[in-house]
Design a protein around this motif. Sequence first.
Motif, PDB file in Angstrom:
ATOM      1  N   PHE A  92      40.607  52.669  31.150  1.00 26.61           N
ATOM      2  CA  PHE A  92      40.769  52.109  32.501  1.00 26.61           C
ATOM      3  C   PHE A  92      39.285  52.198  33.212  1.00 26.61           C
ATOM      4  CE2 PHE A  92      41.656  51.527  36.930  1.00 26.61           C
ATOM      5  CZ  PHE A  92      42.372  50.637  36.929  1.00 26.61           C
ATOM      6  N   GLN A  93      39.080  53.351  33.052  1.00 21.72           N
ATOM      7  CA  GLN A  93      37.674  53.839  33.817  1.00 21.72           C
ATOM      8  C   GLN A  93      36.436  52.729  33.448  1.00 21.72           C
ATOM      9  OE1 GLN A  93      37.354  57.935  33.273  1.00 21.72           O
ATOM     10  NE2 GLN A  93      38.110  58.308  35.328  1.00 21.72           N
ATOM     11  N   GLU A  94      36.467  52.515  32.111  1.00 23.71           N
ATOM     12  CA  GLU A  94      35.397  51.710  31.506  1.00 23.71           C
ATOM     13  C   GLU A  94      35.429  50.315  32.001  1.00 23.71           C
ATOM     14  OE1 GLU A  94      36.002  52.502  27.324  1.00 23.71           O
ATOM     15  OE2 GLU A  94      34.976  54.655  27.486  1.00 23.71           O
ATOM     16  N   PHE A  95      36.717  49.813  31.777  1.00 27.71           N
ATOM     17  CA  PHE A  95      37.012  48.296  32.110  1.00 27.71           C
ATOM     18  C   PHE A  95      37.135  48.029  33.770  1.00 27.71           C
ATOM     19  CE2 PHE A  95      37.779  48.380  27.628  1.00 27.71           C
ATOM     20  CZ  PHE A  95      37.308  46.963  27.355  1.00 27.71           C
ATOM     21  N   ALA A  96      37.377  49.127  34.438  1.00 30.55           N
ATOM     22  CA  ALA A  96      37.156  48.853  35.849  1.00 30.55           C
ATOM     23  C   ALA A  96      35.465  49.013  36.417  1.00 30.55           C
ATOM     24  CB  ALA A  96      37.751  50.113  36.580  1.00 30.55           C
ATOM     25  N   THR A  97      34.873  49.820  35.529  1.00 28.54           N
ATOM     26  CA  THR A  97      33.458  49.599  35.766  1.00 28.54           C
ATOM     27  C   THR A  97      32.968  48.320  35.142  1.00 28.54           C
ATOM     28  OG1 THR A  97      33.343  51.808  35.198  1.00 28.54           O
ATOM     29  CG2 THR A  97      31.303  50.545  35.092  1.00 28.54           C
ATOM     30  N   LEU A  98      33.262  47.931  34.229  1.00 26.04           N
ATOM     31  CA  LEU A  98      32.948  46.520  33.812  1.00 26.04           C
ATOM     32  C   LEU A  98      33.115  45.427  34.831  1.00 26.04           C
ATOM     33  CD1 LEU A  98      32.012  44.307  31.605  1.00 26.04           C
ATOM     34  CD2 LEU A  98      34.228  44.332  30.550  1.00 26.04           C
ATOM     35  N   ASP A  99      34.636  45.729  35.277  1.00 25.35           N
ATOM     36  CA  ASP A  99      35.105  44.627  36.417  1.00 25.35           C
ATOM     37  C   ASP A  99      34.104  44.530  37.549  1.00 25.35           C
ATOM     38  OD1 ASP A  99      37.208  42.833  36.684  1.00 25.35           O
ATOM     39  OD2 ASP A  99      37.898  43.906  38.318  1.00 25.35           O
ATOM     40  N   ALA A 100      33.526  45.617  37.804  1.00 22.47           N
ATOM     41  CA  ALA A 100      32.513  45.815  39.131  1.00 22.47           C
ATOM     42  C   ALA A 100      31.302  45.261  38.768  1.00 22.47           C
ATOM     43  CB  ALA A 100      32.491  47.444  39.404  1.00 22.47           C
ATOM     44  N   ILE A 101      30.941  45.569  37.668  1.00 25.13           N
ATOM     45  CA  ILE A 101      29.476  44.762  37.282  1.00 25.13           C
ATOM     46  C   ILE A 101      29.503  43.429  37.165  1.00 25.13           C
ATOM     47  CG2 ILE A 101      27.682  44.440  35.176  1.00 25.13           C
ATOM     48  CD1 ILE A 101      28.738  47.560  34.594  1.00 25.13           C
ATOM     49  N   SER A 102      30.833  42.797  36.457  1.00 26.54           N
ATOM     50  CA  SER A 102      30.795  41.436  36.455  1.00 26.54           C
ATOM     51  C   SER A 102      31.467  40.654  37.746  1.00 26.54           C
ATOM     52  CB  SER A 102      32.064  41.117  35.181  1.00 26.54           C
ATOM     53  OG  SER A 102      33.104  41.481  35.566  1.00 26.54           O
ATOM     54  N   ASN A 103      31.971  41.538  38.848  1.00 26.78           N
ATOM     55  CA  ASN A 103      32.418  40.875  39.883  1.00 26.78           C
ATOM     56  C   ASN A 103      34.016  40.189  39.623  1.00 26.78           C
ATOM     57  OD1 ASN A 103      32.829  40.744  42.646  1.00 26.78           O
ATOM     58  ND2 ASN A 103      31.847  38.638  42.683  1.00 26.78           N
ATOM     59  N   GLY A 104      34.468  41.238  38.969  1.00 27.20           N
ATOM     60  CA  GLY A 104      35.890  40.432  38.622  1.00 27.20           C
ATOM     61  C   GLY A 104      36.312  39.801  37.601  1.00 27.20           C
ATOM     62  N   ARG A 105      35.484  40.105  36.419  1.00 27.11           N
ATOM     63  CA  ARG A 105      35.781  39.140  35.132  1.00 27.11           C
ATOM     64  C   ARG A 105      36.257  40.069  33.853  1.00 27.11           C
ATOM     65  NH1 ARG A 105      30.677  37.144  33.635  1.00 27.11           N
ATOM     66  NH2 ARG A 105      29.455  38.194  35.248  1.00 27.11           N
ATOM     67  N   ALA A 106      36.629  41.147  34.023  1.00 25.19           N
ATOM     68  CA  ALA A 106      36.925  42.109  33.006  1.00 25.19           C
ATOM     69  C   ALA A 106      38.539  41.837  32.656  1.00 25.19           C
ATOM     70  CB  ALA A 106      36.549  43.623  33.293  1.00 25.19           C
ATOM     71  N   GLU A 107      38.800  42.273  31.335  1.00 21.49           N
ATOM     72  CA  GLU A 107      40.136  42.174  30.928  1.00 21.49           C
ATOM     73  C   GLU A 107      40.242  43.332  29.857  1.00 21.49           C
ATOM     74  OE1 GLU A 107      41.201  38.076  29.490  1.00 21.49           O
ATOM     75  OE2 GLU A 107      40.840  37.175  31.503  1.00 21.49           O
ATOM     76  N   ILE A 108      41.360  43.557  29.515  1.00 27.36           N
ATOM     77  CA  ILE A 108      41.691  44.604  28.657  1.00 27.36           C
ATOM     78  C   ILE A 108      42.783  43.732  27.555  1.00 27.36           C
ATOM     79  CG2 ILE A 108      42.801  46.696  27.614  1.00 27.36           C
ATOM     80  CD1 ILE A 108      41.976  47.737  30.614  1.00 27.36           C
ATOM     81  N   MET A 109      42.294  43.596  26.198  1.00 25.59           N
ATOM     82  CA  MET A 109      43.538  43.355  25.268  1.00 25.59           C
ATOM     83  C   MET A 109      43.920  44.393  24.370  1.00 25.59           C
ATOM     84  SD  MET A 109      42.319  39.637  23.877  1.00 25.59           S
ATOM     85  CE  MET A 109      42.149  38.335  24.707  1.00 25.59           C
ATOM     86  N   ALA A 110      45.157  45.026  24.854  1.00 26.03           N
ATOM     87  CA  ALA A 110      45.590  46.499  24.232  1.00 26.03           C
ATOM     88  C   ALA A 110      46.252  46.133  22.986  1.00 26.03           C
ATOM     89  CB  ALA A 110      46.379  47.160  25.393  1.00 26.03           C
ATOM     90  N   GLY A 111      45.795  46.921  21.905  1.00 27.07           N
ATOM     91  CA  GLY A 111      46.786  46.467  20.461  1.00 27.07           C
ATOM     92  C   GLY A 111      46.588  47.699  19.788  1.00 27.07           C
ATOM     93  N   ARG A 112      47.311  47.550  18.788  1.00 25.93           N
ATOM     94  CA  ARG A 112      47.576  48.836  18.043  1.00 25.93           C
ATOM     95  C   ARG A 112      46.179  48.999  16.993  1.00 25.93           C
ATOM     96  NH1 ARG A 112      53.219  50.159  17.300  1.00 25.93           N
ATOM     97  NH2 ARG A 112      54.479  48.790  18.403  1.00 25.93           N
ATOM     98  N   GLY A 113      45.835  47.761  16.726  1.00 23.42           N
ATOM     99  CA  GLY A 113      44.554  47.871  15.671  1.00 23.42           C
ATOM    100  C   GLY A 113      45.033  47.498  14.255  1.00 23.42           C
TER     101      GLY A 113
END
Length: 350
Positions: A92-113
């Motif tokens: 969450f912290q990494e993608f919230a940071t990405l969201d800040a840098i991109s000004n609201g363009r981040a997403e997470i696709m959560a999977g098992r892999g």
Amino acid sequence: MEIGVTTFVETTPDVETGKVISHAERIREVIEEIVLADQVGLDVFGVGEHHRKDYAASAPAVILAAAASQTNRIRLTSAVTVLSSDDPVRVFQEFATLDAISNGRAEIMAGRGSFIESFPLFGYDLKDYDELYNEKLDLLLKIRESEMVTWSGEHRAAIQNRGVYPRPVQNPLPVWIASGGTPQSVARAGVLGLPLVLAIIGGSPLQFAPLVQLYKNAAKQAGHDVSKLTVASHSHGFVGESTDSAVDKFFPSTQAAMNILGRERGWGLYSRATFDSARSLEGALYVGDAKTVAEKIIFLRKNVGITRFMLHVPVGSMPHHEVLKAIELLGTEVAPLVRAEIDRWEAEGE
């Protein structure tokens, strides 16, 4: 209809020269690919997490953040985050940071892999495969829901009224459920009311239509507005100036990469006949000129209900300039054809 690209940042040997590009060079190439995708009007770019020699993206959020400062509108997502072997707080912290840098363009696709290298690397037991995912998804969604978090589980230390920062620009930060097509994962996404992404990389995409309906039924029964649900697909492919050139360029590296995985997983050899069969209208391989690829995406939208299509290119290692050209054609020729047809449907009430 959103259209975009995914990559695993492949570093397999070149099929003609045997040369293996360095991880560093391939990562820099992918940043160029994301910038180009933004410039040609594509909607989303996804980077998949892996922890093995032939893929360079063990930290997708870092690659996406590097591209965020050079792009303006394209959405930036993991494809996927292997949540089972990661810490939801850090994700969450990494993608919230990405969201800040991109000004609201981040997403997470959560999977098992579908690869398991991360489990022993980070000290997890594969016998806990399902429990780990369920528990960590629950924590990730709680963090997304509230700044202050109280949570306990079996596989991670409890959290007692702690804040998780930074908070994202988007509220909520988009979290997709990534599925290989099991009914259980599809139904879970529906119950949670989360967007769904399906890996459609084999067989017929039509086989996924009942799963999309299962997803919508589960969401409706859980009280969610089905009209707001989004369903994405991730499929292998390549766009060329002509179908013949696209096939000639894409087949060799795809065959080599699929046979590497085939040896690991006990699959049969990946042949030209297999490749050509998958290129048919009802196959899962999107290879051809712009018209051919657009027709297949439209077919997928009409018959399966996909609202976001992501082309996975390359499969195996290809020359960087050819990958860039495929992305350019996807944005400048394929996407306009698809969007025009969908606009026509809507205008005519289809």
